[in-house]
Design an enzyme around this catalytic site. Sequence first.
Site, PDB file in Angstrom:
ATOM      1  N   GLU A 172       0.982  -1.459   0.003  1.00 40.19           N
ATOM      2  CA  GLU A 172       0.113   0.173  -0.053  1.00 40.19           C
ATOM      3  C   GLU A 172       0.867   1.184  -0.026  1.00 40.19           C
ATOM      4  O   GLU A 172       0.721   2.223   0.719  1.00 40.19           O
ATOM      5  CB  GLU A 172      -0.880  -0.024   1.165  1.00 40.19           C
ATOM      6  CG  GLU A 172      -2.049  -1.136   1.250  1.00 40.19           C
ATOM      7  CD  GLU A 172      -2.873  -1.163   2.266  1.00 40.19           C
ATOM      8  OE1 GLU A 172      -2.793  -0.011   2.980  1.00 40.19           O
ATOM      9  OE2 GLU A 172      -3.716  -2.141   2.297  1.00 40.19           O
ATOM     10  N   GLU A 357      -5.431  -8.703   0.724  1.00 40.69           N
ATOM     11  CA  GLU A 357      -6.146  -8.387   2.164  1.00 40.69           C
ATOM     12  C   GLU A 357      -7.485  -8.132   1.962  1.00 40.69           C
ATOM     13  O   GLU A 357      -7.671  -7.359   0.929  1.00 40.69           O
ATOM     14  CB  GLU A 357      -5.533  -6.853   2.916  1.00 40.69           C
ATOM     15  CG  GLU A 357      -3.896  -7.005   3.270  1.00 40.69           C
ATOM     16  CD  GLU A 357      -3.540  -5.807   3.964  1.00 40.69           C
ATOM     17  OE1 GLU A 357      -4.419  -4.915   4.304  1.00 40.69           O
ATOM     18  OE2 GLU A 357      -2.222  -5.565   3.955  1.00 40.69           O
TER      19      GLU A 357
HETATM   20  O1  IFM Z   1      -4.101  -2.946   9.275  1.00 43.25           O
HETATM   21  C1  IFM Z   1      -4.030  -2.474   8.054  1.00 43.25           C
HETATM   22  C2  IFM Z   1      -2.791  -3.030   7.199  1.00 43.25           C
HETATM   23  O2  IFM Z   1      -1.730  -2.709   7.737  1.00 43.25           O
HETATM   24  C3  IFM Z   1      -2.868  -2.384   5.690  1.00 43.25           C
HETATM   25  N1  IFM Z   1      -3.993  -2.515   5.018  1.00 43.25           N
HETATM   26  C4  IFM Z   1      -5.357  -2.259   5.903  1.00 43.25           C
HETATM   27  C5  IFM Z   1      -5.293  -2.711   7.314  1.00 43.25           C
HETATM   28  C6  IFM Z   1      -6.626  -2.203   7.871  1.00 43.25           C
HETATM   29  O3  IFM Z   1      -6.607  -0.830   8.206  1.00 43.25           O
END
Ligand code: IFM
Length: 459
Positions: A172, A357
């Site tokens: 990210e 994710e």
């Molecule tokens: O916890 C975060 C992660 O580190 C990166 N993506 C989003 C998740 C939830 O906010």
Amino acid sequence: MADAAKPPESLFPDSFLWGSATSAYQIEGSPLADGAGASNWHRFVHTPGRVRNGDTGDLACDHYRRWRDDVTLMRALGMNAYRFSIAWGRVVPDGFGRINPAGLAFYDRLVDALLEHGISPMATLHHWDLPAALDDRGGWLNPDIAHWFADYAQVVFRKLDDRVRLWATLNEPWVVTDAGYLHGVLAPGHRSLHEPPIAAHNLLRAHGAAVQAYRAIGKHDIGLVVNLEPKYAASQDERDLAATARADAYMNRQFLDPVFLGRYPDELAEIFGDAWPHWPAKDFETINQAIDFIGVNYYTRNVTAADARAWPVHASGVPQPRATHTQTRWEVYPRGLADVLEWVAARYGNPPIYITENGAAFYDPPTAPEGGIDDPLRVEYLRDHLRAAHAAMQRGVDLRGYFVWSLLDNFEWAHGYSKRFGIVHVDYVTQQRTPKASARFYSRVIATRGAELHAHSGA
Ligand code: IFM
């Protein structure tokens, strides 16, 4: 009519990866153990007022000491993959130069244990915890960071590529620039209009340099993990349409266009105005490397309208009062996952994709007397998003795996421990792990390769 004797059909192929995702700073604890260099996050959390309740990652889920139990837990849940990140400062304490063998040995042991349990590792090289020594030299604003990152990446590739078959360079990068350099709510906590494009560009150069290094010595697959949020125009008014295009360029195309198409979206110059630099053409040769997959992190969507006060994109999200929202106030919108996967496939040539994710923070009710934790909203969230992922596959998306965020409740950055994303509950006093109903649900989905998603209700 379905034949009652026939087991419900599997929806996903045998080769599909079913995993969970975590990151080093959010779960490991022991941030300075065994010769590790402090990270910018270690520094940030120890700056008063930066993190809710003054929470820190000093202990987190104590995974640095409990990793064996956590691997056993993943196996017990039936997972065949695990996405974790490597703390740069454990391996190279000052960010460049001296290597710390003890830090590297931690990940070496973890990878061995995963493989012994039939779990394929996906390693992310950078999930936000930058060595503080590099922050002192400007962090992502310093152009030298591209080769510092590639040098660190090579050390890790040499040690682990014989066993790790999936690598992600960055997690990210948009969040690093937007929250870390534009709004200042995450480390390093800067608030500037001029810095985000420079940080973004150096993140992209670092990504490209690491991919080049990997092609020279690596034998498997490397990709980039981005968080994508489909932007839907709130109306057909041309101001809303233009705002939607800007928001989409800023969040969704800022990193993927340079990597896949070798150029930035035009809207970025409009958004940043005088703060938008002129980039040397040769940088795009580094950035525009072929990659083997895209990792998509998906949580929510955005219904976008023009908003003159919203600096600097001049677009903001329109509240959706009728929708369900998570504890982080993100609208639950499973269809957006299918839309975004199909958008990636159409725009970037149908690359292999992993959902790296997906998950939700919800208020978890207290542990029931018999020890269970019911989290029906999370079960529903996972079911509906997995159904959407499957629908996208049926429409031709080359989806290879799914990693739920997250295995464990953990340190949620500026929210501290106040938001629980885990499918496994963590008691932060005893460090006891308790699988929630969502973990049991996910386990059944894995065991049936998705057939469980046909069932109407849950846990
Ligand atoms: O916890 C975060 C992660 O580190 C990166 N993506 C989003 C998740 C939830 O906010």
